[in-house]
Write a protein that holds these residues in place. Structure first.
Motif, PDB file in Angstrom:
ATOM      1  N   LYS A 289      -5.343  16.003  44.009  1.00 53.42           N
ATOM      2  CA  LYS A 289      -5.143  16.709  45.285  1.00 53.42           C
ATOM      3  C   LYS A 289      -6.379  17.505  45.704  1.00 53.42           C
ATOM      4  O   LYS A 289      -6.498  17.899  46.867  1.00 53.42           O
ATOM      5  CB  LYS A 289      -3.929  17.632  45.187  1.00 53.42           C
ATOM      6  N   TYR A 290      -7.317  17.783  44.756  1.00 53.04           N
ATOM      7  CA  TYR A 290      -8.535  18.499  45.088  1.00 53.04           C
ATOM      8  C   TYR A 290      -9.739  17.577  45.233  1.00 53.04           C
ATOM      9  O   TYR A 290     -10.797  18.020  45.687  1.00 53.04           O
ATOM     10  CB  TYR A 290      -8.846  19.544  44.014  1.00 53.04           C
ATOM     11  N   TYR A 291      -9.606  16.316  44.848  1.00 54.77           N
ATOM     12  CA  TYR A 291     -10.754  15.406  44.836  1.00 54.77           C
ATOM     13  C   TYR A 291     -11.206  15.102  46.261  1.00 54.77           C
ATOM     14  O   TYR A 291     -10.408  14.722  47.117  1.00 54.77           O
ATOM     15  CB  TYR A 291     -10.388  14.127  44.099  1.00 54.77           C
ATOM     16  N   LYS A 292     -12.503  15.294  46.518  1.00 60.35           N
ATOM     17  CA  LYS A 292     -13.125  15.060  47.817  1.00 60.35           C
ATOM     18  C   LYS A 292     -12.504  15.903  48.933  1.00 60.35           C
ATOM     19  O   LYS A 292     -12.497  15.512  50.093  1.00 60.35           O
ATOM     20  CB  LYS A 292     -13.081  13.580  48.189  1.00 60.35           C
ATOM     21  N   LYS A 293     -11.998  17.087  48.566  1.00 61.73           N
ATOM     22  CA  LYS A 293     -11.465  18.029  49.544  1.00 61.73           C
ATOM     23  C   LYS A 293     -12.476  19.164  49.762  1.00 61.73           C
ATOM     24  O   LYS A 293     -13.222  19.532  48.857  1.00 61.73           O
ATOM     25  CB  LYS A 293     -10.130  18.607  49.081  1.00 61.73           C
ATOM     26  N   VAL A 311      -9.609  24.562  51.791  1.00 63.62           N
ATOM     27  CA  VAL A 311      -9.420  24.741  53.233  1.00 63.62           C
ATOM     28  C   VAL A 311      -8.019  24.340  53.659  1.00 63.62           C
ATOM     29  O   VAL A 311      -7.377  25.040  54.460  1.00 63.62           O
ATOM     30  CB  VAL A 311     -10.483  23.918  53.998  1.00 63.62           C
ATOM     31  N   ASP A 312      -7.508  23.232  53.101  1.00 62.43           N
ATOM     32  CA  ASP A 312      -6.210  22.733  53.566  1.00 62.43           C
ATOM     33  C   ASP A 312      -5.028  23.450  52.921  1.00 62.43           C
ATOM     34  O   ASP A 312      -4.061  23.805  53.591  1.00 62.43           O
ATOM     35  CB  ASP A 312      -6.111  21.222  53.310  1.00 62.43           C
TER      36      ASP A 312
END
Length: 388
Positions: A289-293, A311-312
């Protein structure tokens, strides 16, 4: 006939020496006598001995004195190991404790005023000896070096950086004055005025005098030296090189180029995290859920570790700078220079060159405010977080 006495190199004697050399169980250790027993029977015999009873009587007279003494020895040993082994780095408290108790003659914690390691870590934080923080993985400590020599070295480093910064500002101001002076000199130079060709009398003939050009050609041909035919080819190469050579740089351009190289070498670091920039998480260890975020850097610890806020989702995570990368915004958006000559300056993205993996920015802060810089690498700038 009696049983023969076991020798020094028998397996049993070797095993006994190995056991005596290593760490034994803590419950069979007597701190007052500083004696380690191998088993329960040995510890029982020791507690019934006369020497142990004398030590207990001494302890009963002034228990606080002995507990304070053991606590002070434990504190000195733990902080000394933390200072020598890890310096001012942030490290897990239990890792330091495991290295401390690996020494055979260490002071045991059950003889001090602290019952658990957590209480001792909180004590270090209250006294200001270490910077402590609690995470999901446990307590972390960071030694605060209050040595006068270390403080002196730190002040000397800060003074040197300030002097370098003053020199840069002074040089930038001098360069700006030279540019203004050169531009004023260019304005004062009179420009050639071109007028139309007018004839007062239509019957008058128009004549052009080309004799001056012939004289110049003749003078030039006469002034040419006689050249050896064998060296003609070499001379042609020299003439071609001189004619095709690039325009020589002015003294001002050379000064500017030298100062930029000096600042690039001085401010180029191996750490680039800054608070307030937007980065992208590039590791899967924290979960998909954090990968490439994208996330915002809220705090920087030890120069290489950042506290990020997604951010999201708004989640807060701690990530090393090796697991994140910079974010390039759209044209016209604010950026922060995170590495290089203009490190720490804010600017605006002008354009992006995808073929060379670089971009053009305009600086908005710093000594070179308003200047446009080309060829800035993607890794040297990152998007600035702006609250909407």
């Amino acid at each position: 006939m009696g049983k023969e006495k076991a020798g020094f190199l028998t397996p049993k004697a070797i095993a006994n020496r190995i056991k005596a050399k290593g760490l034994q169980k803590l419950r069979w250790f007597c701190q007052m006598c500083q004696k380690q027993c191998r088993d329960e029977n040995g510890f029982k015999c020791h507690t019934m001995s006369e020497s142990h009873q004398r030590q207990l009587l001494l302890f009963a007279d002034s228990p606080d004195k002995f507990i304070d003494s053991f606590s002070e020895e434990f504190d000195e040993g733990y902080t000394e190991l933390l200072r020598r082994r890890f310096g001012t780095k942030r490290v897990h408290a239990n890792i330091v404790y495991q290295e401390y108790i690996s020494e055979r003659q260490h002071v045991h914690m059950n003889s001090t005023q602290w019952e658990t390691l957590t209480e001792y870590i909180k004590y270090l934080g209250r006294e200001g000896k270490c910077v402590v923080d609690q995470t999901e993985k446990g307590w972390f400590v960071q030694y605060v070096d209050r040595d006068p020599e270390a403080i002196k070295r730190q002040k000397a480093t800060e003074t040197k950086e300030k002097m370098d910064l003053d020199d840069e500002e002074r040089t930038a101001k001098y360069i700006q004055e030279m540019i203004e002076r050169a531009s004023e000199t260019g304005r004062e130079r009179p420009e050639a005025e071109y007028t139309e060709l007018k004839r007062d009398n239509d019957e008058e003939k128009v004549a052009f005098n080309l004799g001056g050009a012939k004289k110049e050609e003749a003078a030039t041909s006469k002034s040419l030296p006689v050249v050896n035919p064998l060296q003609a080819k070499t001379r042609e190469k020299i003439v071609k090189t001189m004619s095709a050579g690039q325009k020589r740089k002015s003294a001002l351009d050379e000064i500017i180029e030298f100062e930029e190289k000096k600042k690039e070498k001085l401010k180029r670091k191996d750490h680039w995290l800054h608070t307030g920039i937007v980065v992208k998480v590039m590791t899967k260890r924290l979960g998909e859920k954090y990968y490439k975020k994208k996330a915002v850097v809220k705090d920087v610890q030890d120069l290489y570790t950042g506290i990020l806020k997604m951010v999201d989702s708004g989640d807060k995570i701690k990530v090393d700078q090796a697991h994140v990368e910079t974010v390039i915004p759209a044209q016209g958006k604010p950026v922060l220079v995170v590495n290089g000559a203009s490190r720490g300056c804010e600017g605006t993205l002008v354009s992006v060159n995808e073929g060379r993996f670089c971009c053009k920015i305009r600086l908005d802060t710093g000594p070179l405010r308003g200047r446009v810089i080309e060829g800035v690498l993607y890794e040297d700038i990152s998007k600035l977080f702006v609250t909407s």
